[in-house]
Write a protein that holds these residues in place. Structure first.
Motif, PDB file in Angstrom:
ATOM      1  N   MET A   1       0.848  -1.218  -0.027  1.00 47.89           N
ATOM      2  CA  MET A   1      -0.086  -0.041   0.010  1.00 47.89           C
ATOM      3  C   MET A   1       0.845   1.037   0.198  1.00 47.89           C
ATOM      4  O   MET A   1       1.820   1.441   0.740  1.00 47.89           O
ATOM      5  N   GLN A   2       0.599   2.049  -0.858  1.00 48.25           N
ATOM      6  CA  GLN A   2       1.323   3.255  -0.951  1.00 48.25           C
ATOM      7  C   GLN A   2       1.264   4.327   0.123  1.00 48.25           C
ATOM      8  O   GLN A   2      -0.070   4.564   0.643  1.00 48.25           O
ATOM      9  N   THR A   3       2.067   4.778   0.530  1.00 47.79           N
ATOM     10  CA  THR A   3       2.308   5.593   1.722  1.00 47.79           C
ATOM     11  C   THR A   3       1.568   7.096   1.088  1.00 47.79           C
ATOM     12  O   THR A   3       2.107   7.635   0.153  1.00 47.79           O
ATOM     13  N   PRO A   4       0.830   7.704   1.898  1.00 45.37           N
ATOM     14  CA  PRO A   4      -0.088   8.897   1.442  1.00 45.37           C
ATOM     15  C   PRO A   4       0.960  10.126   1.603  1.00 45.37           C
ATOM     16  O   PRO A   4       2.001  10.113   2.371  1.00 45.37           O
ATOM     17  N   LYS A   5       0.989  11.071   0.850  1.00 41.06           N
ATOM     18  CA  LYS A   5       2.015  12.266   0.853  1.00 41.06           C
ATOM     19  C   LYS A   5       1.241  13.271   1.939  1.00 41.06           C
ATOM     20  O   LYS A   5       0.223  13.355   2.352  1.00 41.06           O
ATOM     21  N   PRO A   6       2.339  14.101   2.451  1.00 37.45           N
ATOM     22  CA  PRO A   6       1.802  14.863   3.500  1.00 37.45           C
ATOM     23  C   PRO A   6       0.772  15.839   3.124  1.00 37.45           C
ATOM     24  O   PRO A   6      -0.201  16.397   3.942  1.00 37.45           O
ATOM     25  N   ASN A   7       0.655  16.521   2.103  1.00 36.12           N
ATOM     26  CA  ASN A   7      -0.349  17.296   1.583  1.00 36.12           C
ATOM     27  C   ASN A   7      -1.749  16.478   1.537  1.00 36.12           C
ATOM     28  O   ASN A   7      -2.925  17.256   1.978  1.00 36.12           O
ATOM     29  N   GLU A   8      -1.672  15.404   1.256  1.00 37.56           N
ATOM     30  CA  GLU A   8      -3.002  14.515   1.129  1.00 37.56           C
ATOM     31  C   GLU A   8      -3.548  14.453   2.620  1.00 37.56           C
ATOM     32  O   GLU A   8      -4.722  14.373   2.964  1.00 37.56           O
ATOM     33  N   VAL A   9      -2.584  14.110   3.596  1.00 38.05           N
ATOM     34  CA  VAL A   9      -2.774  13.977   4.902  1.00 38.05           C
ATOM     35  C   VAL A   9      -3.681  15.243   5.393  1.00 38.05           C
ATOM     36  O   VAL A   9      -4.443  15.253   6.149  1.00 38.05           O
ATOM     37  N   LEU A  10      -2.850  16.163   5.273  1.00 36.06           N
ATOM     38  CA  LEU A  10      -3.147  17.580   5.763  1.00 36.06           C
ATOM     39  C   LEU A  10      -4.533  18.078   5.222  1.00 36.06           C
ATOM     40  O   LEU A  10      -5.321  18.571   5.769  1.00 36.06           O
ATOM     41  N   GLN A  11      -4.769  18.062   3.878  1.00 37.45           N
ATOM     42  CA  GLN A  11      -5.995  18.190   3.229  1.00 37.45           C
ATOM     43  C   GLN A  11      -7.359  17.430   3.497  1.00 37.45           C
ATOM     44  O   GLN A  11      -8.276  18.047   4.022  1.00 37.45           O
ATOM     45  N   SER A  12      -6.922  16.218   4.076  1.00 35.02           N
ATOM     46  CA  SER A  12      -7.982  15.324   4.464  1.00 35.02           C
ATOM     47  C   SER A  12      -8.478  15.767   5.832  1.00 35.02           C
ATOM     48  O   SER A  12      -9.585  15.830   6.295  1.00 35.02           O
ATOM     49  N   PHE A  13      -7.524  16.027   6.716  1.00 35.99           N
ATOM     50  CA  PHE A  13      -7.564  16.539   8.138  1.00 35.99           C
ATOM     51  C   PHE A  13      -8.458  17.590   8.065  1.00 35.99           C
ATOM     52  O   PHE A  13      -9.267  17.881   8.977  1.00 35.99           O
ATOM     53  N   ALA A  14      -7.673  18.682   7.385  1.00 29.49           N
ATOM     54  CA  ALA A  14      -8.692  19.789   7.223  1.00 29.49           C
ATOM     55  C   ALA A  14      -9.942  19.644   6.945  1.00 29.49           C
ATOM     56  O   ALA A  14     -10.927  20.424   7.424  1.00 29.49           O
ATOM     57  N   ALA A  15     -10.211  19.004   5.746  1.00 28.55           N
ATOM     58  CA  ALA A  15     -11.633  18.737   5.368  1.00 28.55           C
ATOM     59  C   ALA A  15     -12.345  17.952   6.717  1.00 28.55           C
ATOM     60  O   ALA A  15     -13.755  18.332   6.798  1.00 28.55           O
ATOM     61  N   LYS A  16     -11.896  17.163   7.219  1.00 26.54           N
ATOM     62  CA  LYS A  16     -12.836  16.436   8.201  1.00 26.54           C
ATOM     63  C   LYS A  16     -13.107  17.508   9.442  1.00 26.54           C
ATOM     64  O   LYS A  16     -14.314  17.242   9.915  1.00 26.54           O
ATOM     65  N   HIS A  17     -12.221  18.507   9.469  1.00 28.50           N
ATOM     66  CA  HIS A  17     -12.556  19.502  10.615  1.00 28.50           C
ATOM     67  C   HIS A  17     -13.402  20.794  10.126  1.00 28.50           C
ATOM     68  O   HIS A  17     -13.477  21.669  10.882  1.00 28.50           O
ATOM     69  N   GLY A  18     -13.530  20.814   8.712  1.00 29.63           N
ATOM     70  CA  GLY A  18     -14.095  21.735   8.193  1.00 29.63           C
ATOM     71  C   GLY A  18     -13.254  23.247   8.347  1.00 29.63           C
ATOM     72  O   GLY A  18     -14.096  24.274   8.331  1.00 29.63           O
ATOM     73  N   VAL A  19     -12.203  23.166   8.101  1.00 27.85           N
ATOM     74  CA  VAL A  19     -11.178  23.920   8.239  1.00 27.85           C
ATOM     75  C   VAL A  19     -10.346  24.163   6.686  1.00 27.85           C
ATOM     76  O   VAL A  19      -9.995  23.220   6.368  1.00 27.85           O
ATOM     77  N   ASN A  20     -10.036  25.557   6.337  1.00 28.81           N
ATOM     78  CA  ASN A  20      -9.331  25.674   5.200  1.00 28.81           C
ATOM     79  C   ASN A  20      -7.963  25.596   5.489  1.00 28.81           C
ATOM     80  O   ASN A  20      -7.435  26.272   6.360  1.00 28.81           O
ATOM     81  N   VAL A  21      -7.422  24.765   4.776  1.00 32.81           N
ATOM     82  CA  VAL A  21      -5.866  24.074   5.027  1.00 32.81           C
ATOM     83  C   VAL A  21      -4.900  25.240   4.741  1.00 32.81           C
ATOM     84  O   VAL A  21      -3.823  25.307   5.566  1.00 32.81           O
ATOM     85  N   LEU A  22      -5.408  26.317   4.230  1.00 36.12           N
ATOM     86  CA  LEU A  22      -4.622  27.621   3.929  1.00 36.12           C
ATOM     87  C   LEU A  22      -4.598  28.670   4.889  1.00 36.12           C
ATOM     88  O   LEU A  22      -3.662  29.464   4.949  1.00 36.12           O
ATOM     89  N   ASN A  23      -5.806  28.373   5.993  1.00 31.05           N
ATOM     90  CA  ASN A  23      -5.959  29.531   6.808  1.00 31.05           C
ATOM     91  C   ASN A  23      -5.241  29.243   8.175  1.00 31.05           C
ATOM     92  O   ASN A  23      -4.879  28.251   8.356  1.00 31.05           O
ATOM     93  N   ARG A  24      -4.986  30.458   8.851  1.00 26.79           N
ATOM     94  CA  ARG A  24      -4.340  30.419  10.152  1.00 26.79           C
ATOM     95  C   ARG A  24      -4.873  29.462  11.192  1.00 26.79           C
ATOM     96  O   ARG A  24      -4.345  28.722  11.846  1.00 26.79           O
TER      97      ARG A  24
END
Length: 461
Positions: free
Chosen positions: A1-24
């Motif tokens: 199984m391919q290891t996810p990239k950091p940006n994928e993990v971060l974007q997924s986490f942001a979406a889960k919490h309803g936060v824009n990954v680019l915002n403070r």
């Protein structure tokens, strides 16, 4: 199984919490959940106003600086003051008797911290030691491990290696009567590329291995931040009959190391970058246990003797086995105390947690850089990351090139309380260190860089 990239993990986490990954708000969320968030208070973070390049008008002088230069000099552990004062007090109260009294007796302090160092570099504790400085240790080790013949006389290292390494290799070749332009074999990236491909390194080893005496590369390349595949390169070189050493100054405390497992012959490092021991502090060295009874000669001093017979003051040197035989003199307990202040934190936290945060923290920096400064329209300021995108080929550091003059960008960052560094010809090194940097540090850096680019654009116009 391919290891996810950091940006994928971060974007997924942001979406889960309803936060824009680019915002403070996302950076604040990540910091609130960071299991290492308490480590920052164990380091002294300079205020912006105390930095020589800061401009009081724009720097918000009472705030902590944005320190992104752990690749060059780590921040001071708060306990360093206590541990140094203990040595000064012991000297004041005991005089010469401090040599054999705890904490860190002066005559024995280089035998301390071996367990911690061994865990960091993946080595038997008896095969690592604190001694001298990085380049001194490199020279001492090469004098023994580099035994050139007329047919096998080359030293392989990466092109644009750190100057001290290049100087050491070339002078070692000269010392043995070889032309360094022939004996020092430098391998460079392909045309138009910034980093070396492992396949190209292996090709050189395969084709010229019979003439290579020692392969001695950097674990992590200082300029590009590229992490070399140390295991694969070591295996290939040893199969060709080469000895293998690594300068792990930018790797120790930054990436996973398994020196014993990989079969490395020797290694050396400094302790003031990711290990936070202070400028010019004592270095470290490793010699694989299979070389405990090495036949090749090496330089010796009083401390090269076994500890059990050292003070018998014999005429001949009763040489200690392995790395201990490369020691020359009494180590400074004040410098060992500085290393102790940092290694305690590493040992308490563990490299696994540090690497877990590094994956996300440096990944977050990369995500924001690409989101805001990707190469596109020539009228828009851009940033190029020359460090590999593959997380298995890098540590904490990202090396950047800009569409605006490098020194202009650096000066404007300094004015605003950002600490990073420039390496010629054209790189700025940005390193969020997992132990003391936060996700908000990274977000603030990007916000400030946007302002700096606006200034550069206005001045260019």
């Amino acid at each position: 199984m391919q290891t996810p990239k950091p940006n994928e993990v971060l974007q997924s986490f942001a979406a889960k919490h309803g936060v824009n990954v680019l915002n403070r708000e996302f950076a604040e969320l990540m910091d609130s959940l960071d299991p290492l968030r308490g480590c920052r208070e164990r380091f002294a973070v300079p205020k912006r106003g105390t930095l020589p390049g800061a401009d009081p008008v724009v720097a918000e002088v009472d705030k902590e600086c944005i320190y992104l230069c752990g690749n060059s000099l780590g921040l001071k552990p708060v306990k360093a003051d206590l541990y140094i004062q203990q040595q000064l007090d012991k000297w004041a109260k005991m005089g010469v008797e401090m040599h054999f009294e705890e904490p860190l007796p002066a005559a024995k302090c280089d035998s301390y911290l071996r367990e911690e160092l061994g865990r960091l570099v993946g080595a038997d504790p008896s095969s690592v030691c604190l001694m001298n400085g990085l380049t001194v240790n490199l020279h001492l080790l090469l004098l023994s491990f580099y035994q050139p013949t007329q047919t096998r006389f080359k030293i392989l290292l990466e092109g644009h290696a750190f100057p001290s390494d290049r100087y050491a290799m070339r002078s070692q070749a000269e010392l043995r009567g070889f032309d360094p332009n022939e004996a020092v074999l430098e391998i460079h990236p392909r045309e138009g590329e910034s980093t070396l491909r492992t396949e190209d390194i292996l090709k050189v080893i395969k084709e010229q291995g019979s003439s290579i005496a020692v392969v001695c590369l950097s674990g992590v390349q200082y300029y590009t931040g590229q992490k070399f595949d140390m295991e694969t390169i070591t295996k290939a070189a040893r199969e060709e009959g080469c000895l293998v050493g690594w300068d792990i100054a930018h790797a120790v405390g930054n990436v996973r190391l398994e020196l014993d497992k990989w079969g490395v012959d020797f290694a050396c490092w400094c302790t003031y970058k990711y290990l936070n021991s202070g400028p010019g502090c004592i270095g470290g060295a490793y010699v694989n246990k299979r070389h405990e009874r090495r036949d090749a000669p090496h330089l010796k001093g009083w401390w090269s003797n076994k500890e059990s017979t050292r003070f018998q003051m014999r005429d001949g040197c009763d040489t200690a086995p392995g790395v201990d035989g490369f020691r020359l003199c009494n180590p400074p307990p004040i410098l060992v105390a500085l290393v102790k202040a940092s290694l305690e934190i590493f040992d308490e936290v563990g490299m696994e947690k540090i690497l877990d945060k590094q994956f996300l923290l440096t990944g977050y920096l990369e995500l924001l850089l690409k989101a805001h400064f990707s190469i596109g329209d020539t009228d828009v300021p851009s940033t190029t990351v020359i460090t590999p995108e593959d997380v298995t080929e890098r540590g904490s550091q990202l090396s950047l090139e800009f569409s605006y003059p490098l020194h202009q960008v650096h000066k404007e960052l300094q004015k605003r309380g950002v600490v990073c560094d420039v390496r010629l010809p054209n790189a700025m090194r940005i390193t969020p260190a997992p132990l003391y940097n936060s996700f908000q540090d990274v977000h603030q850096f990007i916000t400030i860089l946007q302002d700096v680019f606006s200034i550069c654009k206005t001045e260019a116009a």
